[in-house]
Design a protein around this motif. Structure first.
Motif, short mmCIF file in Angstrom:
data_model
loop_
_atom_site.label_atom_id
_atom_site.label_comp_id
_atom_site.label_asym_id
_atom_site.label_seq_id
_atom_site.Cartn_x
_atom_site.Cartn_y
_atom_site.Cartn_z
N VAL A 153 1.02 -1.28 0.04
CA VAL A 153 -0.09 -0.10 -0.09
C VAL A 153 0.90 1.29 -0.01
N LEU A 164 -12.36 -0.27 11.46
CA LEU A 164 -12.00 0.56 10.62
C LEU A 164 -11.67 2.02 11.60
N GLY A 220 -11.03 5.97 10.97
CA GLY A 220 -10.78 7.25 9.99
C GLY A 220 -11.26 8.53 10.79
N GLU A 275 -9.97 9.21 4.18
CA GLU A 275 -10.54 8.06 4.21
C GLU A 275 -10.46 7.25 5.34
N CYS A 276 -11.00 6.17 5.48
CA CYS A 276 -10.87 5.38 6.39
C CYS A 276 -10.03 3.81 6.26
N GLN A 277 -9.39 3.42 7.17
CA GLN A 277 -8.72 2.21 6.92
C GLN A 277 -8.99 0.96 7.62
N GLU A 278 -8.83 0.00 7.29
CA GLU A 278 -9.23 -1.28 8.00
C GLU A 278 -7.99 -1.73 9.14
N TRP A 281 1.05 5.02 0.67
CA TRP A 281 0.42 5.85 1.46
C TRP A 281 0.23 7.29 0.60
N ARG A 328 -1.15 0.99 9.07
CA ARG A 328 -2.26 0.98 8.19
C ARG A 328 -2.88 2.43 7.87
N ARG A 329 -2.72 3.40 8.98
CA ARG A 329 -3.33 4.85 8.85
C ARG A 329 -1.96 5.45 8.94
N MET A 389 -5.59 10.16 1.57
CA MET A 389 -6.01 8.80 2.21
C MET A 389 -6.31 9.16 3.56
N ARG A 390 -5.65 10.44 4.00
CA ARG A 390 -6.07 10.94 5.41
C ARG A 390 -7.53 11.22 5.73
#
Length: 226
Positions: free
Chosen positions: A20, A38, A40, A29-32, A22, A152-153, A26-27
């Protein structure tokens, strides 16, 4: 609690997806973070279409009380919400609020649901809750839990006060795990000490017995004399 994993499996989970790339957008959005969970920002909770496409069923809305007019449940007829009003500053006690949030998330995932945890920006406040959840879920150190969520985030950055509480929570959850594994031995209830009233009651009973014995003796003597 997740099924215990080997050291290698844990390393893989903490590392997260390596393919992935980054991107700054994407900040928003939400991430799993883990299956069924999730993380976000609030903006990710405003699109019904997006939430339905992600199969979200439960939403934890964490907000500063001053943001209540804007950061609020938008689709209460579609999702189950938990709203936590907090202060987004280093003095806010998150550990006190965490157990109810953890139960909400656990119950949702256990029932096959998918939970979105968000605050306004998804940078400090909601990530702190998610790091604590991940820490206890996988029984990780606070550093590994933080790295798992960051991998992931990438944009998360709990403030100093929240980071201190994340560190403190490691000791708290480990103590609860140890207590569950080794409960204290059952102790027999101590015998009740004899009170003064009990002593007086027993003395009355002894006196009454002596009196009955004396009466019986006198009746026996009278019978022999006659």
């Amino acid at each position: 609690m997740a099924t215990p994993m080997s050291e290698e499996q844990l390393r893989t989970v903490i590392q997260g997806p390596i393919d992935v790339e980054w991107r700054y957008e994407m900040r928003r959005e939400c991430q799993e973070i883990l299956p069924g969970l999730l993380l976000g920002p609030f903006v990710a909770s405003k699109s019904l279409e997006t939430l339905l496409s992600l199969r979200v069923t439960h939403i934890v809305c964490i907000r500063d009380a001053k943001e209540a007019f804007s950061v609020r449940p938008r689709f209460p007829e579609n999702f189950q919400y938990m709203v936590l009003d907090v202060e987004d500053n280093e003095e806010q006690n998150l550990i006190r609020l965490f157990p109810s949030a953890k139960k909400f998330i656990d119950d949702a995932i256990r029932s096959g649901g998918i939970v979105l945890v968000h605050c306004n920006g998804g940078i400090s406040l909601s990530p702190a809750f998610v790091v604590m959840f991940v820490m206890q879920h996988y029984q990780l150190s606070w550093e590994d839990a933080l790295h798992l969520v960051q991998n992931r985030r990438y944009c998360i950055s709990p403030n100093g006060g929240f980071l201190t509480q994340i560190k403190e929570y490691e000791a708290i959850y480990k103590a609860s795990v140890a207590h569950a594994a080794f409960p204290p031995p059952h102790r027999l209830a101590p015998r009740r000490k004899r009170s003064d009233d009990d002593d007086e009651d027993e003395q009355r009973i002894d006196d009454r017995k002596r009196l009955l014995v004396q009466c019986d003796s006198l009746e026996d003597e009278d019978a022999m004399q006659t």
